[in-house]
Scaffold this active site. Structure first.
Site, PDB file in Angstrom:
ATOM      1  N   ALA A  95      22.846  20.983  46.932  1.00 17.21           N
ATOM      2  CA  ALA A  95      23.677  19.928  47.424  1.00 17.21           C
ATOM      3  C   ALA A  95      24.752  20.496  48.134  1.00 17.21           C
ATOM      4  CB  ALA A  95      23.832  19.085  46.039  1.00 17.21           C
ATOM      5  N   GLY A 102      19.611  21.533  44.495  1.00 17.47           N
ATOM      6  CA  GLY A 102      18.848  20.219  44.855  1.00 17.47           C
ATOM      7  C   GLY A 102      17.835  20.888  45.786  1.00 17.47           C
ATOM      8  N   GLU A 135      15.013  21.604  43.585  1.00 17.15           N
ATOM      9  CA  GLU A 135      14.343  20.304  43.251  1.00 17.15           C
ATOM     10  C   GLU A 135      13.712  19.577  44.223  1.00 17.15           C
ATOM     11  OE1 GLU A 135      18.386  19.776  41.757  1.00 17.15           O
ATOM     12  OE2 GLU A 135      17.560  19.194  39.889  1.00 17.15           O
ATOM     13  N   GLU A 149      23.243  25.413  39.162  1.00 17.11           N
ATOM     14  CA  GLU A 149      24.235  24.202  38.896  1.00 17.11           C
ATOM     15  C   GLU A 149      25.358  24.651  37.649  1.00 17.11           C
ATOM     16  OE1 GLU A 149      20.815  24.071  39.286  1.00 17.11           O
ATOM     17  OE2 GLU A 149      20.869  22.229  40.653  1.00 17.11           O
TER      18      GLU A 149
HETATM   19  N1  T1G Z   1      27.489  23.501  49.769  1.00 13.93           N
HETATM   20  C1  T1G Z   1      28.153  23.658  50.729  1.00 13.93           C
HETATM   21  N2  T1G Z   1      28.258  24.733  51.284  1.00 13.93           N
HETATM   22  C2  T1G Z   1      27.880  25.763  50.870  1.00 13.93           C
HETATM   23  C3  T1G Z   1      27.081  25.698  49.864  1.00 13.93           C
HETATM   24  C4  T1G Z   1      26.691  24.544  49.195  1.00 13.93           C
HETATM   25  N3  T1G Z   1      25.671  24.389  48.223  1.00 13.93           N
HETATM   26  N4  T1G Z   1      26.434  26.758  49.659  1.00 13.93           N
HETATM   27  C5  T1G Z   1      27.043  27.884  50.648  1.00 13.93           C
HETATM   28  N5  T1G Z   1      28.027  27.138  51.107  1.00 13.93           N
HETATM   29  C6  T1G Z   1      28.699  27.582  52.286  1.00 13.93           C
HETATM   30  C7  T1G Z   1      29.626  28.865  51.792  1.00 13.93           C
HETATM   31  O1  T1G Z   1      30.906  27.801  51.523  1.00 13.93           O
HETATM   32  C8  T1G Z   1      29.986  29.536  53.014  1.00 13.93           C
HETATM   33  O2  T1G Z   1      30.951  28.806  54.007  1.00 13.93           O
HETATM   34  C9  T1G Z   1      28.763  29.722  53.667  1.00 13.93           C
HETATM   35  O3  T1G Z   1      27.885  28.531  53.261  1.00 13.93           O
HETATM   36  C10 T1G Z   1      27.976  30.685  53.375  1.00 13.93           C
HETATM   37  O4  T1G Z   1      27.920  30.953  51.932  1.00 13.93           O
HETATM   38  C11 T1G Z   1      21.809  18.017  42.901  1.00 13.93           C
HETATM   39  C12 T1G Z   1      23.921  19.110  42.454  1.00 13.93           C
HETATM   40  C13 T1G Z   1      23.203  30.182  49.461  1.00 13.93           C
HETATM   41  C14 T1G Z   1      23.193  32.353  47.996  1.00 13.93           C
HETATM   42  O5  T1G Z   1      25.134  26.490  43.958  1.00 13.93           O
HETATM   43  O6  T1G Z   1      24.886  30.553  45.981  1.00 13.93           O
HETATM   44  O7  T1G Z   1      22.472  21.318  44.210  1.00 13.93           O
HETATM   45  O8  T1G Z   1      32.758  30.262  53.803  1.00 13.93           O
HETATM   46  O9  T1G Z   1      29.121  33.119  52.051  1.00 13.93           O
HETATM   47  O10 T1G Z   1      26.658  35.223  50.412  1.00 13.93           O
HETATM   48  O11 T1G Z   1      20.902  19.579  41.102  1.00 13.93           O
HETATM   49  O12 T1G Z   1      26.154  30.309  49.228  1.00 13.93           O
HETATM   50  O13 T1G Z   1      31.291  30.577  55.711  1.00 13.93           O
HETATM   51  O14 T1G Z   1      32.668  28.411  55.605  1.00 13.93           O
HETATM   52  O15 T1G Z   1      28.112  32.396  49.692  1.00 13.93           O
HETATM   53  O16 T1G Z   1      24.686  34.532  52.016  1.00 13.93           O
HETATM   54  C15 T1G Z   1      23.713  24.240  43.947  1.00 13.93           C
HETATM   55  C16 T1G Z   1      25.787  27.779  46.435  1.00 13.93           C
HETATM   56  C17 T1G Z   1      24.527  23.237  44.451  1.00 13.93           C
HETATM   57  C18 T1G Z   1      24.389  27.329  45.930  1.00 13.93           C
HETATM   58  C19 T1G Z   1      24.403  32.241  50.312  1.00 13.93           C
HETATM   59  N6  T1G Z   1      23.481  25.330  44.868  1.00 13.93           N
HETATM   60  N7  T1G Z   1      25.623  28.855  47.372  1.00 13.93           N
HETATM   61  O17 T1G Z   1      25.002  33.351  49.909  1.00 13.93           O
HETATM   62  O18 T1G Z   1      26.597  33.194  51.759  1.00 13.93           O
HETATM   63  S1  T1G Z   1      24.598  22.030  43.193  1.00 13.93           S
HETATM   64  C20 T1G Z   1      24.331  26.254  44.912  1.00 13.93           C
HETATM   65  C21 T1G Z   1      25.163  30.116  47.011  1.00 13.93           C
HETATM   66  C22 T1G Z   1      23.141  21.150  43.433  1.00 13.93           C
HETATM   67  C23 T1G Z   1      21.513  19.510  42.298  1.00 13.93           C
HETATM   68  C24 T1G Z   1      23.024  20.144  42.342  1.00 13.93           C
HETATM   69  C25 T1G Z   1      25.338  31.100  48.527  1.00 13.93           C
HETATM   70  C26 T1G Z   1      23.961  31.375  49.033  1.00 13.93           C
HETATM   71  P1  T1G Z   1      31.861  29.465  54.787  1.00 13.93           P
HETATM   72  P2  T1G Z   1      28.227  32.292  51.318  1.00 13.93           P
HETATM   73  P3  T1G Z   1      25.831  34.251  51.069  1.00 13.93           P
END
Ligand code: T1G
Length: 692
Positions: free
Chosen positions: A66, A105, A108, A128
């Site tokens: 998400a 997500g 999912e 999450e």
């Molecule tokens: N949402 C918004 N921005 C995100 C993002 C996300 N999920 N993931 C990464 N970014 C942005 C981050 O802020 C950065 O921005 C850029 O992308 C590069 O990220 C419904 C509710 C995917 C492994 O928790 O683990 O889904 O600083 O520096 O080291 O059940 O990002 O460049 O402006 O980390 O290569 C679940 C979180 C959400 C994944 C990549 N998903 N992200 O790592 O790059 S909750 C997560 C990561 C959800 C559902 C629920 C990592 C990455 P900027 P980065 P990276």
């Protein structure tokens, strides 16, 4: 090619529709992406020429979850469940083509597809829990139906990604396709689905992996028990276990409804807001206001470490782990041998736990060389001094390094407190000097305070930060002042902890309050662990503090079986009647009338002055942003991540509350509690640190 919307397009390969999502940086499920998925699938489904659909992403990764930046804002557009329903109820097979990281997500969405293919380098997962959430789009209901409740609970509670190979073993992925050929592989798989008339598999209808566990609550009790310690203070984890249990005990629709309700409740919780704050804060630290992201950096191919003690050894291990050769220098062979054997023993212990192979141990040790002469560091790109915390010694070493180190070498001090500018001034190259303050144990703690000197070159600072990332640290740029950021704030808490045990509390009261707040341990237990005799001198000691008295009685902490606490043979701590008497006598001798001190006063007096000091640090420009201070405390001292760090936590309390308490304390206990100008200003403007 048909543009579905700004982030989604449909193309056709024979009788297969390819729906491509492209929404950099990580194809997060923003409103546009959710709409693009729903409408793209419906358009493809309505096209009689289409027999199957491939869902694929452009850029670096499949959908990574998400859009966390949307959380907390008013919801708009197509919901994720709506987008998922379009896929799951599609009358034609939908194949997810996965590369990069299909997380949260994103995973999912893949789970509602009828089939999933992935390249070998792909990773999948439900992280999450790291955001104080549980999967909110069916992950807790579909994954157990695919891999069973125990494996699913482990995946959800760890939040750790798992590799495509593991996914294939579990049947989460139906086929691994050639690296770099995901599109072709997915199309070939989809063609097979068409040719062999494979069924539209809906995981929600699967029961074989959960039925055997029905009516066995003991399984979930065991999972709860196994995780209670790790998740002390956290909220989301028990709801995750409840959701997995629901997947076993309830029909899908009921379980999904309860999952959604729990997810939404957590989404609004302070803990999740705190952990989402930390997610972005951990990415902000790398941004340095006056240094462009693409500033050229210097090569770091060979590292020198001066000092083979606890810190020097731990620091060396970080580079060895990253495959960077290290030359470690000591003044005496015995110290050098001891240091090297500690490094080897650490690796061998890790190998015994199965976390690395014996071959890894030899590879790492093979990168390590040692010497008794600083001259051995002449060809190092980065030299880190990690000797005794004494300015004269450090100045002497840097003066010598200036003559030995090659031009362009970076000279760093691991000092915890001292003036890096004064150290730099002993060299002819202050631009190449900075601080790299590791936290003990240096090969374990993630935090690295990168101390920017007055004259530190931008390229040198950028190189230090890049090196921090390379060795798996989280680097935070801090300014030169006594104790930089972390230890400067720690001093506030230490002062109050010592005062509180004279005024009426006991060490175990202070420790309990801070442990219950979420710190890994309180200040007195920490002192016992580190050793009370750090910096204590047998010759000069004069029973002038409780600590001196304890050291004089050979109560120097865990290592002597007694310190503030008594320790049994398993190092279990218990309050000491003897220490209680020492404290009472000491207070009496000082004429202090002890009083009952509430837990709330202990908490406020230990933590509010830290927040106030953090405000001063920001005023003085010794930290770039309040969230950097949060990152320092979470990663350097174990501040509970579910409160977001000291500055986020104070904002959540209300800075007016912190200010009022500081003013109350100042009136009764003096200048140590004088509120910082910034704190007063923010309160006057009705703002928080987040508004800076
Ligand atoms: N949402 C918004 N921005 C995100 C993002 C996300 N999920 N993931 C990464 N970014 C942005 C981050 O802020 C950065 O921005 C850029 O992308 C590069 O990220 C419904 C509710 C995917 C492994 O928790 O683990 O889904 O600083 O520096 O080291 O059940 O990002 O460049 O402006 O980390 O290569 C679940 C979180 C959400 C994944 C990549 N998903 N992200 O790592 O790059 S909750 C997560 C990561 C959800 C559902 C629920 C990592 C990455 P900027 P980065 P990276």
């Amino acid at each position: 090619m048909t543009a579905v919307n700004s982030v989604a397009e449909l193309t056709r390969e024979g009788d297969i529709a390819v729906l491509t999502i492209y929404s950099p940086p990580v194809n997060a499920l923003s409103a546009n992406v959710r709409q693009g998925i729903r409408d793209g699938v419906k358009q493809a489904e309505a096209d009689p020429a289409v027999k199957a659909i491939v869902l694929i992403c452009g850029g670096r990764t499949f959908i990574a979850g998400a859009d966390i930046s949307e959380f907390g804002k008013p919801f708009s557009g197509v919901s994720l469940p709506e987008a998922q329903d379009a896929i799951e109820n599609c009358s034609k097979p939908v194949v997810a083509a996965i590369h990069g990281t299909a997380l949260g997500g994103g995973f999912e969405v893949a789970l509602v597809c009828h089939y999933r293919v992935a390249v070998p380098s792909a990773k999948l997962g439900l992280p999450e829990i790291k955001l104080g959430l549980i999967p909110g789009a069916g992950g807790t209901q579909r994954l157990p139906r695919l891999i069973g409740p125990q494996a699913a609970a482990e995946a959800i509670l760890s939040g750790a990604p798992f590799a495509a190979a593991q996914a294939k073993t579990w049947g989460v992925v139906d086929e691994i396709v050639a690296e770099g050929h995901l599109r072709e592989g997915a199309l070939a798989f989809a063609q097979r689905v068409i040719d062999e008339k494979l069924p539209l598999v809906k995981l929600r209808d699967r029961d074989d992996k959960v039925a055997p566990f029905r009516g066995k609550p003991e399984i979930f009790e065991a999972i709860r028990k196994a995780n209670a310690r790790k998740f002390r203070g956290f909220e989301a984890w028990t709801k995750a276990i409840d959701a997995v249990r629901d997947a076993v005990e309830l029909p899908f629709a009921e379980g999904a409804k309860r999952e959604r309700a729990a997810f939404l409740e957590l989404l609004g919780s302070m803990q999740s807001k705190a952990q989402r704050h930390v997610f972005f804060a951990e990415r902000q630290v790398w941004k340095i206001a006056d240094i462009a992201d693409d500033t050229p950096t210097l090569p770091v191919k060979k590292v020198g470490v001066i000092g083979a003690g606890t810190m020097g050894g731990g620091i060396s291990m970080n580079f060895l782990n990253a495959g960077i050769p290290v030359t470690i220098v000591e003044t005496a062979q015995a110290a050098l041998d001891r240091g090297l054997s500690v490094i080897r023993k650490n690796y061998e212990n890790t190998a015994k736990k199965g976390r690395m192979t014996t071959a890894d141990v030899e590879t790492r040790m093979g990168l390590l060389s040692s010497a008794l002469d600083l001259g051995a560091l002449a060809d190092c790109d980065l030299i880190i001094e990690a000797v005794f915390e004494d300015m004269a010694i450090k100045k002497d070493i840097f003066g010598k390094l200036d003559k030995i180190a090659k031009p362009g070498a970076i000279l760093a001090s691991n000092t915890s407190y001292l003036d890096v500018d004064a150290i730099a001034a002993t060299t002819s190259r202050p631009g190449s000097v900075l601080g790299m303050h590791f936290f003990s144990p240096a090969n374990v703690m993630r935090l690295l305070e990168v101390v920017r000197g007055e004259k530190t070159d931008k390229a040198v600072l950028a190189t230090a930060m890049k090196t921090a990332k390379q060795i798996g640290k989280i680097g935070v740029v801090v300014g030169v002042c006594h104790g930089f950021v972390g230890n400067r704030m720690l001093a506030q808490r230490q002062r109050e902890a010592q005062a509180l045990i004279l005024e009426g509390a006991m060490p175990w009261d202070v420790d309990r309050v801070l442990y219950d707040f979420g710190m890994p341990m309180g200040p007195f237990a920490m002192s016992d662990l580190a050793g009370l005799d750090i910096g204590w001198s047998k010759e000069k000691t004069s029973s002038s503090t409780i600590r001196e008295i304890l050291c004089e009685q050979d109560r120097r902490g865990q290592k002597t079986g007694a310190g503030f606490y008594d320790y049994d043979e398993n190092r279990n701590a218990k309050p000491s009647a003897l220490v209680e008497k020492i404290i009472l006598d000491f207070a009496a001798a000082k004429g202090i009338n002890r009083r009952e001190i509430s837990d709330q006063e202990i908490l406020e007096r230990c933590l509010y002055p830290m927040v106030n000091e953090g405000a001063k640090i920001l005023e003085e420009g010794k930290a770039q942003r309040a969230s950097d201070i949060d990152i320092v405390w979470i990663n350097g001292y174990g501040w509970p991540v579910y409160t977001g760090g000291p500055m986020f936590w104070a904002d959540g309390l209300g800075l007016d509350k912190v200010l009022a308490a500081m003013q109350r304390f100042e009136a009764t206990m003096g200048a140590a509690f004088k509120p910082s100008a910034l704190l007063e200003k923010l309160v006057a403007e009705g703002k928080g640190f987040k508004d800076l």
